[in-house]
Design an enzyme around this catalytic site. Structure first.
Site, PDB file in Angstrom:
ATOM      1  N   SER A 188     -31.650 -12.914  26.289  1.00  0.00           N
ATOM      2  CA  SER A 188     -31.412 -13.922  25.257  1.00  0.00           C
ATOM      3  C   SER A 188     -30.631 -15.084  25.852  1.00  0.00           C
ATOM      4  O   SER A 188     -29.906 -14.908  26.845  1.00  0.00           O
ATOM      5  CB  SER A 188     -30.591 -13.304  24.121  1.00  0.00           C
ATOM      6  OG  SER A 188     -30.136 -14.301  23.232  1.00  0.00           O
ATOM      7  N   TYR A 216     -23.553  -7.821  20.827  1.00  0.00           N
ATOM      8  CA  TYR A 216     -24.953  -8.164  21.148  1.00  0.00           C
ATOM      9  C   TYR A 216     -25.059  -9.002  22.413  1.00  0.00           C
ATOM     10  O   TYR A 216     -25.866  -8.717  23.308  1.00  0.00           O
ATOM     11  CB  TYR A 216     -25.566  -8.909  19.962  1.00  0.00           C
ATOM     12  CG  TYR A 216     -26.944  -9.478  20.226  1.00  0.00           C
ATOM     13  CD1 TYR A 216     -28.078  -8.677  20.104  1.00  0.00           C
ATOM     14  CD2 TYR A 216     -27.121 -10.815  20.576  1.00  0.00           C
ATOM     15  CE1 TYR A 216     -29.345  -9.208  20.343  1.00  0.00           C
ATOM     16  CE2 TYR A 216     -28.370 -11.347  20.811  1.00  0.00           C
ATOM     17  CZ  TYR A 216     -29.478 -10.539  20.688  1.00  0.00           C
ATOM     18  OH  TYR A 216     -30.739 -11.060  20.929  1.00  0.00           O
TER      19      TYR A 216
END
Ligand code: NAD
Ligand code: MG
Length: 288
Positions: A183, A196
């Site tokens: 990401s 995360y």
């Protein structure tokens, strides 16, 4: 020719929320999975792919593009996402490709082995292992970040990656490709995604060690780094609710991406055209 950036520009997303993991078929607008628009060129003809998180969002667009390119698919997702997964099954069968649905929770080490066993029984060898499943829950204050969330996020995003690759390795012949999903958060972490963002940095890093470890087996390992993409992950707690209407607006392209816009990069890394690329991460971020 139509300006695709304009086509995908959405000024304001309607406020919405669902319990995690969320269903794509209940989102407004429904994300573009490329079923109607992706044009295949036999790039993955006769290849067999195991895809996690394939019911919705990015994984779904990847599964559909792979079928357009001639691959057969085993698709993993959580049992509560059956309605999304059945839509994907219908699309892939209508393209004339084989698909088997294998629901189950990747947080369980034994399920990862079971998933590989079922995939091998259906596909034979696995040529492409695509790890897309992920858990993201926003939490603005670390004092409220529960041990349960911390362990669930790491188990889903990081531990399962090791468990699934370990189980699949004996079934990955030379010229296979493993594709992980990191990401923009790996490099530019948000304050409210402490757990995360850390898992995504780990995935990006592990992609490089595994690429080195598997080089003598002829297995390539690469990663995709998405920016803000309109998917169930975001409206089921991944994003702070107040950020949903303007989601993605601050990218240089001025908009969120659609899952269909990720598919080409995953196809490239699966295909023989990327034969000399390993340990790499490709950004698909609207310029972030
Ligand atoms: P999504 O909700 O459509 O996909 C995530 C999938 O993960 C779910 O469909 C679910 O099937 C799967 N999953 C979650 N927990 C699981 C578990 N315990 N066991 C099995 N499957 C589980 O959302 P998405 O945005 O398409 O997410 C796909 C990947 O892309 C994730 O790894 C996410 O971190 C990454 N990503 C997304 C964005 C974005 O903006 N949407 C940005 C960067 C990275
Ligand atoms: Mg889903």
């Amino acid at each position: 020719m139509a300006n695709k950036n304009e086509k995908y520009k959405i000024k304001h997303f309607p406020k919405q929320s669902q319990p995690a993991p969320g269903l794509q078929n209940r989102m407004s607008p429904i994300p573009d999975d490329g079923a109607a628009s992706y044009i295949g060129h036999d790039r993955l003809k006769h290849k067999k792919a195991l895809i996690t998180g394939g019911d919705s969002g990015i994984g779904r667009a990847v599964a559909i593009a792979y079928a357009h390119e001639g691959a057969d698919i085993v698709l993993n997702y959580l049992p509560e996402e059956a309605s999304d997964a059945q839509e994907v099954q219908g699309i892939i069968e209508s393209l004339g490709q084989q698909i088997k649905l294998v629901p189950g929770d990747l947080k369980s080490e034994s399920f990862n082995q079971k998933l590989v066993n079922e995939a091998v029984a259906f596909l034979g060898d696995i040529n492409v292992l695509v790890l897309v499943a992920g858990k993201q829950q926003a939490e603005i204050d670390i004092t409220n970040l529960s041990t349960q969330q911390l362990t669930d996020t790491y188990a889903t995003n990081v531990f399962s990656l090791v468990w699934l690759i370990k189980a699949a390795l004996p079934h990955l012949p030379p010229n296979s490709s493993i594709i992980t999903t990191n990401s923009i958060q790996a490099d530019q972490p948000s304050s409210f995604l402490v757990d995360y963002a850390g898992t995504k940095a780990a995935i990006k890093n592990m992609t490089i060690s595994l690429a080195k470890q598997f080089s003598n087996r002829g297995i390539r390992v690469n990663s995709i780094s998405p920016g803000p993409i309109w998917t169930p992950l975001q409206i089921s707690g991944g994003q702070l609710p107040e950020n949903i209407p303007n989601f993605g607006q601050s990218t240089p392209l001025g908009r969120a991406g659609q899952p269909a816009e990720l598919a080409g990069a995953y196809v490239f890394l699966a295909s023989d055209e990327s034969n000399y690329i390993t340990g790499e991460s490709i950004k698909v971020t609207g310029g972030l």
